[in-house]
Motif scaffolding. Sequence first.
Motif, PDB file in Angstrom:
ATOM      1  N   LEU A  52       0.836  -1.199   0.000  1.00 22.59           N
ATOM      2  CA  LEU A  52       0.000   0.000   0.000  1.00 22.59           C
ATOM      3  C   LEU A  52       0.873   1.253   0.000  1.00 22.59           C
ATOM      4  CD1 LEU A  52      -2.767   1.389   0.252  1.00 22.59           C
ATOM      5  CD2 LEU A  52      -2.638   1.037   2.729  1.00 22.59           C
ATOM      6  N   ASP A  53       0.806   2.003  -1.091  1.00 22.91           N
ATOM      7  CA  ASP A  53       1.513   3.279  -1.189  1.00 22.91           C
ATOM      8  C   ASP A  53       0.600   4.408  -0.722  1.00 22.91           C
ATOM      9  OD1 ASP A  53       3.625   1.949  -2.271  1.00 22.91           O
ATOM     10  OD2 ASP A  53       3.516   2.878  -4.249  1.00 22.91           O
ATOM     11  N   ILE A  54       1.146   5.333   0.068  1.00 22.34           N
ATOM     12  CA  ILE A  54       0.359   6.477   0.517  1.00 22.34           C
ATOM     13  C   ILE A  54       1.168   7.758   0.370  1.00 22.34           C
ATOM     14  CG2 ILE A  54      -0.968   5.094   2.165  1.00 22.34           C
ATOM     15  CD1 ILE A  54       0.720   6.361   4.399  1.00 22.34           C
ATOM     16  N   LYS A  55       0.459   8.862   0.318  1.00 22.58           N
ATOM     17  CA  LYS A  55       1.056  10.194   0.323  1.00 22.58           C
ATOM     18  C   LYS A  55       0.507  10.967   1.511  1.00 22.58           C
ATOM     19  CE  LYS A  55      -0.127  13.357  -2.808  1.00 22.58           C
ATOM     20  NZ  LYS A  55      -0.141  14.113  -4.097  1.00 22.58           N
ATOM     21  N   VAL A  56       1.370  11.710   2.172  1.00 22.59           N
ATOM     22  CA  VAL A  56       0.965  12.513   3.323  1.00 22.59           C
ATOM     23  C   VAL A  56       1.239  13.975   3.019  1.00 22.59           C
ATOM     24  CG1 VAL A  56       1.363  13.014   5.765  1.00 22.59           C
ATOM     25  CG2 VAL A  56       1.447  10.648   4.944  1.00 22.59           C
ATOM     26  N   SER A  57       0.219  14.811   3.199  1.00 21.36           N
ATOM     27  CA  SER A  57       0.367  16.263   3.086  1.00 21.36           C
ATOM     28  C   SER A  57       0.029  16.871   4.431  1.00 21.36           C
ATOM     29  CB  SER A  57      -0.570  16.823   2.010  1.00 21.36           C
ATOM     30  OG  SER A  57      -0.297  16.249   0.749  1.00 21.36           O
ATOM     31  N   ALA A  58       0.902  17.748   4.912  1.00 21.30           N
ATOM     32  CA  ALA A  58       0.724  18.295   6.258  1.00 21.30           C
ATOM     33  C   ALA A  58       1.161  19.753   6.299  1.00 21.30           C
ATOM     34  CB  ALA A  58       1.533  17.485   7.264  1.00 21.30           C
ATOM     35  N   PRO A  59       0.567  20.549   7.189  1.00 17.59           N
ATOM     36  CA  PRO A  59       1.045  21.923   7.366  1.00 17.59           C
ATOM     37  C   PRO A  59       2.440  21.909   7.971  1.00 17.59           C
ATOM     38  CG  PRO A  59      -0.575  21.379   9.042  1.00 17.59           C
ATOM     39  CD  PRO A  59      -0.566  20.231   8.084  1.00 17.59           C
ATOM     40  N   SER A  60       3.232  22.881   7.605  1.00 16.29           N
ATOM     41  CA  SER A  60       4.620  22.921   8.082  1.00 16.29           C
ATOM     42  C   SER A  60       4.713  23.269   9.558  1.00 16.29           C
ATOM     43  CB  SER A  60       5.431  23.927   7.259  1.00 16.29           C
ATOM     44  OG  SER A  60       4.823  25.215   7.310  1.00 16.29           O
ATOM     45  N   THR A  61       3.668  23.845  10.128  1.00 18.60           N
ATOM     46  CA  THR A  61       3.645  24.190  11.546  1.00 18.60           C
ATOM     47  C   THR A  61       2.357  23.687  12.174  1.00 18.60           C
ATOM     48  OG1 THR A  61       2.615  26.343  11.116  1.00 18.60           O
ATOM     49  CG2 THR A  61       5.031  26.266  11.137  1.00 18.60           C
ATOM     50  N   GLY A  62       2.331  23.692  13.507  1.00 15.77           N
ATOM     51  CA  GLY A  62       1.115  23.318  14.216  1.00 15.77           C
ATOM     52  C   GLY A  62       1.229  21.972  14.896  1.00 15.77           C
ATOM     53  N   ALA A  63       0.417  21.792  15.934  1.00 16.72           N
ATOM     54  CA  ALA A  63       0.380  20.558  16.707  1.00 16.72           C
ATOM     55  C   ALA A  63      -1.064  20.105  16.861  1.00 16.72           C
ATOM     56  CB  ALA A  63       1.027  20.780  18.072  1.00 16.72           C
ATOM     57  N   SER A  64      -1.242  18.898  17.373  1.00 11.74           N
ATOM     58  CA  SER A  64      -2.576  18.313  17.570  1.00 11.74           C
ATOM     59  C   SER A  64      -3.397  18.414  16.286  1.00 11.74           C
ATOM     60  CB  SER A  64      -3.304  18.997  18.724  1.00 11.74           C
ATOM     61  OG  SER A  64      -2.582  18.847  19.928  1.00 11.74           O
ATOM     62  N   LEU A  65      -2.799  17.981  15.184  1.00 16.99           N
ATOM     63  CA  LEU A  65      -3.402  18.148  13.865  1.00 16.99           C
ATOM     64  C   LEU A  65      -4.425  17.046  13.586  1.00 16.99           C
ATOM     65  CD1 LEU A  65      -0.114  18.911  11.897  1.00 16.99           C
ATOM     66  CD2 LEU A  65      -1.804  20.569  12.719  1.00 16.99           C
ATOM     67  N   PRO A  66      -5.641  17.416  13.208  1.00 17.58           N
ATOM     68  CA  PRO A  66      -6.626  16.409  12.806  1.00 17.58           C
ATOM     69  C   PRO A  66      -6.239  15.771  11.479  1.00 17.58           C
ATOM     70  CG  PRO A  66      -7.508  18.611  12.492  1.00 17.58           C
ATOM     71  CD  PRO A  66      -6.191  18.782  13.170  1.00 17.58           C
ATOM     72  N   ILE A  67      -6.808  14.598  11.213  1.00 20.06           N
ATOM     73  CA  ILE A  67      -6.415  13.757  10.085  1.00 20.06           C
ATOM     74  C   ILE A  67      -7.588  13.580   9.122  1.00 20.06           C
ATOM     75  CG2 ILE A  67      -5.585  11.450   9.427  1.00 20.06           C
ATOM     76  CD1 ILE A  67      -4.546  11.279  12.413  1.00 20.06           C
ATOM     77  N   ILE A  68      -7.298  13.655   7.829  1.00 20.87           N
ATOM     78  CA  ILE A  68      -8.289  13.350   6.798  1.00 20.87           C
ATOM     79  C   ILE A  68      -7.748  12.212   5.938  1.00 20.87           C
ATOM     80  CG2 ILE A  68      -9.644  14.187   4.844  1.00 20.87           C
ATOM     81  CD1 ILE A  68      -9.158  17.044   5.896  1.00 20.87           C
ATOM     82  N   LEU A  69      -8.511  11.131   5.823  1.00 25.36           N
ATOM     83  CA  LEU A  69      -8.218  10.065   4.885  1.00 25.36           C
ATOM     84  C   LEU A  69      -8.973  10.366   3.592  1.00 25.36           C
ATOM     85  CD1 LEU A  69      -8.717   6.965   7.226  1.00 25.36           C
ATOM     86  CD2 LEU A  69      -6.673   8.390   6.938  1.00 25.36           C
ATOM     87  N   LEU A  70      -8.263  10.459   2.473  1.00 31.01           N
ATOM     88  CA  LEU A  70      -8.873  10.879   1.209  1.00 31.01           C
ATOM     89  C   LEU A  70      -8.829   9.733   0.199  1.00 31.01           C
ATOM     90  CD1 LEU A  70     -10.083  12.911  -0.743  1.00 31.01           C
ATOM     91  CD2 LEU A  70      -7.799  13.918  -1.033  1.00 31.01           C
ATOM     92  N   SER A  71     -10.013   9.262  -0.204  1.00 38.64           N
ATOM     93  CA  SER A  71     -10.138   8.141  -1.128  1.00 38.64           C
ATOM     94  C   SER A  71     -10.417   8.638  -2.539  1.00 38.64           C
ATOM     95  CB  SER A  71     -11.272   7.215  -0.660  1.00 38.64           C
ATOM     96  OG  SER A  71     -11.454   6.135  -1.548  1.00 38.64           O
ATOM     97  N   HIS A  72      -9.547   8.285  -3.483  1.00 30.89           N
ATOM     98  CA  HIS A  72      -9.711   8.738  -4.860  1.00 30.89           C
ATOM     99  C   HIS A  72     -10.848   7.998  -5.570  1.00 30.89           C
ATOM    100  CE1 HIS A  72      -7.819   5.109  -6.581  1.00 30.89           C
ATOM    101  NE2 HIS A  72      -6.851   5.237  -5.691  1.00 30.89           N
ATOM    102  N   GLY A  73     -11.342   8.611  -6.639  1.00 31.12           N
ATOM    103  CA  GLY A  73     -12.349   7.963  -7.469  1.00 31.12           C
ATOM    104  C   GLY A  73     -11.703   7.050  -8.497  1.00 31.12           C
TER     105      GLY A  73
END
Length: 324
Positions: free
Chosen positions: A40-61
């Motif tokens: 399973l290959d995944i990509k992670v995109s995140a803000p460069s700053t900040g803590a306690s970051l919520p997570i979104i799992l994004l499923s492609h069409g």
Amino acid sequence: MRSHDHALIGDAAHIPVNPPTPVLTFSPIVLPYPSRPVNLDIKVSAPSTGASLPIILLSHGQGRSNNLNSLEGYTPLAEFWAAHGFVVIQPTHLSSMSLRLEAPEDNTYFWKDRAQDMVRILDQLDAIEAAVPGLQGRLDRTRVAVAGHSLGAWTASMLLGATNTDPRDGSVTESFERRIKAGVILTGTGNAGSDLSDMGHAMVPFYGPDFSSMHTPALVVCGTEDVSPHLTTRGADWHADCYHLSPGPKDLLWVKGSGHILGGISGWDAVETTDESPERVGLVQRMTLAYLRSALCDGDKSWDEASQALEKIERLGTTEKKGK
């Protein structure tokens, strides 16, 4: 991410958002799974700053492109959400055109594996966090959302509680994931049976949804011009079934004039986008961001504020909601 909005974003700029930050994108992260045809290959995109970051799992069409139905797609959403405070994780599902795998007859488009991919990601968050430079200790595992477009929307629906009864043999598939607290369903799938066209029955012979158990809060996003005769005998309203046939709390966003790609959410300047519009993309970016912030952050009023702003530019879209 740009340091400014697209020049053609138009009235969508009136939907308020919090200030963006630069985004870090890291891929591929390879999660080994011997029982899967490929890891399973995944990509992670995140803000460069900040803590306690919520997570979104994004499923492609699924789509018709060679690359966008993978972790390479949906940059307009993934980077925007990340720039405004979320960690976005995107898998390449087994149905991706980039893999060219032949699905078993009982698992068309590897539809059952899609939800399992998301569960695997949640199970491996420690490893994912450790693999991304600068991400260690910054995830908030109590605030997780799932988003999906088209076939990915059905994946999201199942993780939110919808079930599927295969009309061929009556087998029931459930993929409800308690760790997911909210969802965004982008041009999702509707009722089956007589509402499917002949081609639809052939394309998704497994499809027999039941949205009555989809209790998790979600935003359903539909395009008023999203008519899909290859799937359904009905009009654009078919894509809103998961809103009308599921229990609340749910919210519904109609994007006026939009087709199935909602102005271009699957990728910048994508050929498969029949209604390309930076303004529509801007609307979807901002409204989904507002919903996710309010759904995952106690006391956040972003969704109410965004909905009120949209009332003043109703030519772009409308919202409605239902409670429990």
